[in-house]
Scaffold this active site. Sequence first.
Site: not given
Length: 301
Positions: A127, A169, A205, A232, A234
């Site tokens: 990030e 990432n 996400h 990740e 979701d």
Amino acid sequence: ASTLGAAAAQSGRYFGTAIAANKLSDSTYATIANREFTMITAENEMKWDATEPSQNSFSYGRGDQIATWARNNGKQVRGHALLWHAQMPGWAQNLSGTALRTAAINHVTKVATYYRGKIHTWDVVNEAFADGGSGGRRDSSLQRTGNDWIEAAFRAARAADPNAKLCYNDYNTDGINAKSTGIYAMVRDFKSRGVPIDCVGLQSHLGTTIPSDYQANIQRFADLGVDVQITELDVEQGGNQANIYQTVTRACLAVARCTGITVWGVRDNDSWRTGANPLLFDSSGNKKVAYTSVLNALNAA
Ligand code: G3I
């Protein structure tokens, strides 16, 4: 195949989840995790605040709990994350400049050396790019040590664990946008100068929509000569949850260098997104419609 991991393996891919060490004693949780997933990411236990609570004094107990559980159950481990502006220990938050740079690189070297041979892929830097339209780096104390901090981290990680794949990432990188294009330019630059980078993680996400160029974005990174993983995943529950999960799965399967998908937790009540019910199992551990859509997409490949 009847599990996510076995279905993904049919095309040589993995299917993973984030695991919280303190939930491994919950038998419903551990049973699902062991049955369905082949790649394990520590949700918090390998981060800087967890592994180096005071400077140059390392603490691997909780990370080892996850790594050992993974090894005992035949799973691979994604290391997450060596450097990140969030979840830095207090002592590191108080450093800047050369002192912070030295501490950060020492952290990378020590942690990657400790886990050498046990990590399939490291998220070396997490990030580091800004949201919004700039396409540039996020302002952070790490960034203020010099723009080369990311490549310094990758070089240190490669030296410490030459066999681990090294990944950058980030989130909000799920379509072609200013942020993902900034990262794309960095990866292209790293590849052209021989900075050791092997892969890009797209966190994914997602809300109730997915960018129409999701697959094209994966493809353009792959075309730079790096692997891509969904790291990740979701998806907010709503009318489209199962469709979005299916679209993500199909997009990854359509790109040869998209080598695996990880969901960010096991059951809805394990998610960091309180109330979003964004995962593949409900809070009782039952398979959701979204689970079936992913499994079917994997089996159709
Ligand atoms: O363990 C402590 C507990 O002792 C304490 O009482 C409690 C009070 O706040 O906090 C607990 O720690 C929390 C930890 O999760 C474990 O549950 C932290 O406060 C909380 O901040 C932490 O949140 C994690 C978050 O990263 C931190 O930024 C989430 O679990 C984790 O899912 C989330 O994961 C990140 C990825 O690493 C990077 N990408 C985004 C993703 C979602 O934010």
